[in-house]
Motif scaffolding. Structure first.
Motif, PDB file in Angstrom:
ATOM      1  N   GLY A   1       0.811  -1.221   0.000  1.00 32.10           N
ATOM      2  CA  GLY A   1       0.000   0.000   0.000  1.00 32.10           C
ATOM      3  C   GLY A   1       0.841   1.265   0.000  1.00 32.10           C
ATOM      4  O   GLY A   1       0.463   2.280  -0.588  1.00 32.10           O
ATOM      5  N   SER A   2       2.013   1.212   0.643  1.00 32.40           N
ATOM      6  CA  SER A   2       2.852   2.406   0.746  1.00 32.40           C
ATOM      7  C   SER A   2       3.494   2.757  -0.597  1.00 32.40           C
ATOM      8  O   SER A   2       4.120   3.798  -0.738  1.00 32.40           O
ATOM      9  CB  SER A   2       3.952   2.169   1.779  1.00 32.40           C
ATOM     10  OG  SER A   2       4.742   1.069   1.372  1.00 32.40           O
TER      11      SER A   2
ATOM     12  N   ILE B   1       1.567   2.731  -3.434  1.00 30.30           N
ATOM     13  CA  ILE B   1       0.451   3.028  -4.327  1.00 30.30           C
ATOM     14  C   ILE B   1       0.178   4.530  -4.262  1.00 30.30           C
ATOM     15  O   ILE B   1       0.012   5.098  -3.179  1.00 30.30           O
ATOM     16  CB  ILE B   1      -0.831   2.253  -3.926  1.00 30.30           C
ATOM     17  CG1 ILE B   1      -0.596   0.745  -4.011  1.00 30.30           C
ATOM     18  CG2 ILE B   1      -2.003   2.665  -4.811  1.00 30.30           C
ATOM     19  CD1 ILE B   1      -1.785  -0.091  -3.560  1.00 30.30           C
TER      20      ILE B   1
ATOM     21  N   ALA C   1      -6.791   3.781   2.168  1.00 31.73           N
ATOM     22  CA  ALA C   1      -5.514   4.354   1.719  1.00 31.73           C
ATOM     23  C   ALA C   1      -4.711   4.884   2.910  1.00 31.73           C
ATOM     24  O   ALA C   1      -3.488   4.737   2.964  1.00 31.73           O
ATOM     25  CB  ALA C   1      -5.775   5.464   0.706  1.00 31.73           C
TER      26      ALA C   1
ATOM     27  N   HIS D   1      -3.207   1.954   4.810  1.00 34.58           N
ATOM     28  CA  HIS D   1      -2.079   1.341   4.095  1.00 34.58           C
ATOM     29  C   HIS D   1      -0.884   2.276   3.942  1.00 34.58           C
ATOM     30  O   HIS D   1       0.132   1.889   3.371  1.00 34.58           O
ATOM     31  CB  HIS D   1      -2.515   0.879   2.696  1.00 34.58           C
ATOM     32  CG  HIS D   1      -3.209  -0.451   2.698  1.00 34.58           C
ATOM     33  ND1 HIS D   1      -4.576  -0.579   2.776  1.00 34.58           N
ATOM     34  CD2 HIS D   1      -2.728  -1.714   2.651  1.00 34.58           C
ATOM     35  CE1 HIS D   1      -4.901  -1.859   2.760  1.00 34.58           C
ATOM     36  NE2 HIS D   1      -3.801  -2.571   2.682  1.00 34.58           N
TER      37      HIS D   1
ATOM     38  N   SER E   1      -0.740   4.791   1.959  1.00 35.17           N
ATOM     39  CA  SER E   1      -0.599   5.121   0.533  1.00 35.17           C
ATOM     40  C   SER E   1      -0.444   6.622   0.350  1.00 35.17           C
ATOM     41  O   SER E   1      -0.717   7.415   1.256  1.00 35.17           O
ATOM     42  CB  SER E   1      -1.825   4.638  -0.237  1.00 35.17           C
ATOM     43  OG  SER E   1      -2.038   3.272   0.014  1.00 35.17           O
TER      44      SER E   1
END
Ligand SMILES: *Cc1c(COP(=O)(O)O)cnc(C)c1O
Length: 452
Positions: free
Chosen positions: A119-120, A122, A137, A140, A142
């Protein structure tokens, strides 16, 4: 002896020896093979029409783009623009090459997670992020690129509940000399809106401003527009350093580099006019190096290039269904590739050639798709050799946007095949069929019985 086929006589003006403004006319070059695999074999094995993607072309083009930037500016990170082509196999080629994921919806976000992207890594763009999308988000870690004030306020109210600091950037739109100016996405630079958004984010304890983003448009033919965009983002970066003593981690210049396709109405072919990756890289990294950003705090440069990375890797193969004469005497050819499978035919003059040439003579031809719809035109007017029913055609440079914007209409969508580096073909998406097409339909009880 085989009886010769009757060919209607045509009268053509002879141009021999007289170059026109584009130079001497060039003979049509058939495409018989893709990465050494015969077009005929692909069509007989997987059916017609058929999408074919070259893994070699994807990797080579990506490495060319990366090296154009890295040799000028070492801190570069690409993120694959999912909406350009989100077949999972295609995404994973980019991820193997080191690309992060750039997504513009909850659906694409889920796809990236399922493909194994942390996620980091994205980047979450776009004007449509639901409350649930934003929460996920934030959870995660993101990179959320805020598009408008309503989204900014939503994150402000959500972040404290998640117990995590939201990592955010803002999308900035600005005048780069490209018109129409895409002012519908993000916060405007010139009227101070972007600065206002920054001043709302910076004091908020639940948000961390980690970057700035812009995506100035698509098929941008002028590298200097990127130099202007970079300078404006750099100016904001410096202003943030001065006022808050805060250093941004990255500047994201988005996508928008032109591919070699020819736009409708273009004077010269796109393959002659499209800037190189070096041209774009020189414009962007030059503006970064010349900016007033403190040398010890130079940001990572993010790029979200889509069409320029994948257009060349995609081919659409098809077959001739029929020849017809139009009322004015022009030849027309009906092929089994319609605009439902070639969405980009609405703005490109696609490069289409036969898989082999039986005769050198060409004639002004209109190429239609198979749909029962008058606007199903692949090429309105092209000098094309005479082909017969069952002959094959190849459309080049269709890797971007066609496998995401395709429309399910009248026919089933065909298979997509990837040719790997060893020349082996893999089906990476099955064709639709009666079962898959009807899987989502529901029939109310009172409509189940029909009697005719
Ligand atoms: C579509 C899109 C891209 C990719 O654009 P190309 O013109 O295909 O390079 C990149 N970033 C964002 C935010 C987009 O919406």
């Amino acid at each position: 002896m085989e009886k010769l086929k009757f060919e209607r006589p045509v009268i053509n003006r002879i141009n021999a020896g007289v170059p026109d403004k584009f130079g001497m006319s060039t003979a049509i070059q058939p495409i018989s093979h893709i990465d050494d695999v015969a077009v005929e074999d692909l069509l007989s094995e997987y059916g017609s029409p058929l999408y074919v993607i070259s893994e070699k072309s994807i990797r080579n083009t990506f490495r060319e783009a990366l090296s154009a930037f890295k040799t000028r500016y070492p801190k570069v990170q690409f993120a694959w623009s999912y909406k350009t082509n989100y077949l999972n196999a295609v995404c994973n080629i980019y991820h193997q090459e080191g690309s992060w994921a750039e997504v513009v919806s909850g659906f694409e976000f889920e796809k990236a997670l399922a493909n194994g992207v942390p996620g980091s890594k994205i980047i979450f763009n776009g004007p449509d992020k639901s409350k649930e999308d934003l929460e996920r988000a934030i959870e995660h870690g993101s990179l959320i690129h805020i598009d408008h004030f309503d989204e900014l306020y939503e994150i402000m109210s959500l972040a404290p509940k998640t117990g995590k600091k939201a990592k955010v950037a803002i999308r900035v739109n600005m005048d780069t000399g490209i018109y129409p100016h895409w002012d519908r996405f993000g916060f405007n630079y010139e009227n101070g809106e972007a600065w206002t958004a920054i001043n709302k984010i910076m004091p908020d304890p639940n948000m961390e401003l980690i970057g700035l983003h812009t995506h100035i448009g698509t098929y941008i033919m002028t590298p200097n527009a990127y130099a202007i965009a970079t300078s404006k983002l750099a100016a904001l970066t410096v202003r943030i350093q001065l006022k808050y003593n805060h250093h941004l981690k990255y500047l994201d210049l988005g996508g928008g580099f032109a591919s070699k396709n020819t736009l409708k109405g273009a004077y010269l072919p796109g393959s002659d006019t499209c800037p190189t990756f070096d041209d774009y890289a020189e414009a962007i990294t030059g503006a970064l190096s010349n900016s007033d950003i403190q040398y010890d705090h130079m940001p990572t440069l993010f790029l979200e290039t889509g069409r320029a990375l994948i257009d060349d890797a995609g081919y659409l193969l098809g077959s001739v269904l029929a020849n017809k004469r139009l009322l004015d005497g022009r030849r027309s050819l009906i092929i089994d590739i319609g605009v439902n499978n070639l969405f980009t035919s609405f703005w490109y003059e696609h490069h289409i050639v036969p898989s082999k040439i039986k005769q050198r003579d060409t004639e002004d031809t209109t190429i239609y798709g198979p749909l029962c719809m008058n606007i199903d035109i692949i090429r309105a007017a092209i000098q094309f050799p005479v082909l017969e029913k069952g002959d094959h055609v190849v459309i080049k440079r269709i890797g971007a946007y066609n496998m995401t914007q395709w429309m399910q209409f009248i026919t089933y969508r065909p298979k997509v095949v990837l040719i790997d580096l060893e020349g082996k073909a893999h089906v990476i998406r099955e064709n639709e069929n009666h079962e898959s097409m009807n899987a989502l339909d529901k029939m109310p009880n009172h409509l189940k019985e029909i009697q005719l």
